[in-house]
Enzyme design. Structure first.
Site, mmCIF file in Angstrom:
data_model
loop_
_atom_site.group_PDB
_atom_site.id
_atom_site.type_symbol
_atom_site.label_atom_id
_atom_site.label_comp_id
_atom_site.label_asym_id
_atom_site.label_seq_id
_atom_site.Cartn_x
_atom_site.Cartn_y
_atom_site.Cartn_z
ATOM 1 N N CYS A 80 -14.127 10.299 7.066
ATOM 2 C CA CYS A 80 -13.095 9.689 6.591
ATOM 3 C C CYS A 80 -12.249 9.570 8.027
ATOM 4 C CB CYS A 80 -12.182 10.454 5.908
ATOM 5 S SG CYS A 80 -10.489 9.681 5.413
ATOM 6 N N ASP A 81 -11.785 8.284 8.127
ATOM 7 C CA ASP A 81 -11.114 7.660 9.368
ATOM 8 C C ASP A 81 -9.713 7.466 9.132
ATOM 9 O OD1 ASP A 81 -11.282 5.311 7.824
ATOM 10 O OD2 ASP A 81 -12.179 4.253 9.389
ATOM 11 N N THR A 82 -9.100 7.932 7.991
ATOM 12 C CA THR A 82 -7.493 7.595 7.648
ATOM 13 C C THR A 82 -6.819 8.997 7.827
ATOM 14 O OG1 THR A 82 -8.420 6.215 6.047
ATOM 15 C CG2 THR A 82 -6.281 6.935 5.889
ATOM 16 N N HIS A 87 -9.546 -6.264 7.187
ATOM 17 C CA HIS A 87 -8.070 -5.986 7.830
ATOM 18 C C HIS A 87 -8.250 -5.278 9.426
ATOM 19 C CE1 HIS A 87 -9.616 -2.426 5.755
ATOM 20 N NE2 HIS A 87 -8.833 -1.685 6.399
ATOM 21 N N GLU A 118 -7.212 3.352 -5.304
ATOM 22 C CA GLU A 118 -8.625 3.700 -4.414
ATOM 23 C C GLU A 118 -8.993 5.129 -4.514
ATOM 24 O OE1 GLU A 118 -8.050 1.593 -0.603
ATOM 25 O OE2 GLU A 118 -8.216 -0.203 -1.297
ATOM 26 N N CYS A 156 -5.852 15.265 0.115
ATOM 27 C CA CYS A 156 -6.998 14.934 -0.138
ATOM 28 C C CYS A 156 -7.886 16.315 -0.586
ATOM 29 C CB CYS A 156 -7.985 14.299 0.648
ATOM 30 S SG CYS A 156 -9.441 13.691 0.130
ATOM 31 N N CYS A 211 -16.248 15.621 2.569
ATOM 32 C CA CYS A 211 -16.038 14.160 3.207
ATOM 33 C C CYS A 211 -15.995 14.356 4.624
ATOM 34 C CB CYS A 211 -15.318 13.325 2.451
ATOM 35 S SG CYS A 211 -15.625 11.582 3.130
ATOM 36 N N PHE A 241 0.682 -1.131 -0.001
ATOM 37 C CA PHE A 241 0.109 0.001 0.063
ATOM 38 C C PHE A 241 0.994 1.413 0.050
ATOM 39 C CE2 PHE A 241 -3.317 -2.695 0.586
ATOM 40 C CZ PHE A 241 -4.447 -2.230 0.364
#
Length: 211
Positions: free
Chosen positions: A49-51, A205, A117, A31, A46, A25
């Site tokens: 988002c949890d990233t 995951h 993605e 973003c 958005c 990855f």
């Protein structure tokens, strides 16, 4: 062109069609739908988002001077003497803010199959081998075809029937994470049963405790 990468790591793909497949990855910083900073979340396009995609301080993260440097760093994460087909997932944030033809060519030179993605608001360069689009409510979708459409569900203003006629091979609903994850999973399950074109995608995951 230089590249800002939050992290590069080797793991198993946890979502969608490629679930369970070993992959490197490459998470790009930045973003176009949220700054990544909590103080800006309420104004973001958005908001769920949890990233963490801010900065370059993650595992393998760095500012790279050119495409070959990024491709070399990705290649070093793939197991040596592996018989498996090399696979890299370019994600973010939004990878298409940085993924360009030079980097695509450099990764292909290293024998990588390239997946992205993306939120689908930016043009996809030629040469990407696997396109996964995750539409977001209030964001204009310009990518109308690809390999899989993976919709975080539920989203007001991004109902599944808005996308079911697009030219994707696979359609997935992925329950929105957070405090309502259990009820969201039930809602997604029920929708898939009632609309068999859609399949359920779970974040395996997270269940396995891997990156």
């Amino acid at each position: 062109m230089s590249y800002a990468v939050k992290e590069i790591f080797y793991t198993l793909q946890g979502e969608g069609v490629q679930t369970g497949r070993p992959a490197v990855f490459c998470r790009f910083s930045g973003c176009n739908l949220w700054s990544g900073r909590e103080e800006d979340r309420s104004d973001a396009i958005c908001q769920f988002c949890d990233t963490d995609f801010v900065g370059v301080d993650g595992q393998g993260g760095n500012k790279f001077a050119n495409a070959n440097a990024v491709a070399d760093a990705i290649a070093k994460r793939w197991p040596e003497q592996s018989g498996g087909h090399r696979f890299v997932v370019c994600t973010g944030g939004e990878p298409l803010l940085q993924l360009d033809q030079a980097l695509i060519d450099a990764l292909h030179d290293h024998q990588f199959e390239i997946a992205i993605e993306t939120n689908g608001t930016l043009r996809v360069p030629k040469g990407v081998d696997w396109i996964c689009v995750s539409p977001k409510a209030r964001a204009e979708l310009i990518v109308h075809s690809g390999d899989e459409l993976k919709l975080v569900y539920p989203q007001e203003g991004a109902e599944p029937d808005r996308y079911s006629s697009l030219a994707f091979q696979h359609f997935f609903l992925q329950p929105m994470d957070g405090p309502a994850r259990q009820s969201n999973t039930q809602l997604a399950l029920e929708y898939c049963l009632a609309h068999p074109r859609w399949k359920l995608s779970l974040q395996t995951h997270k269940q396995l405790g891997i990156p």
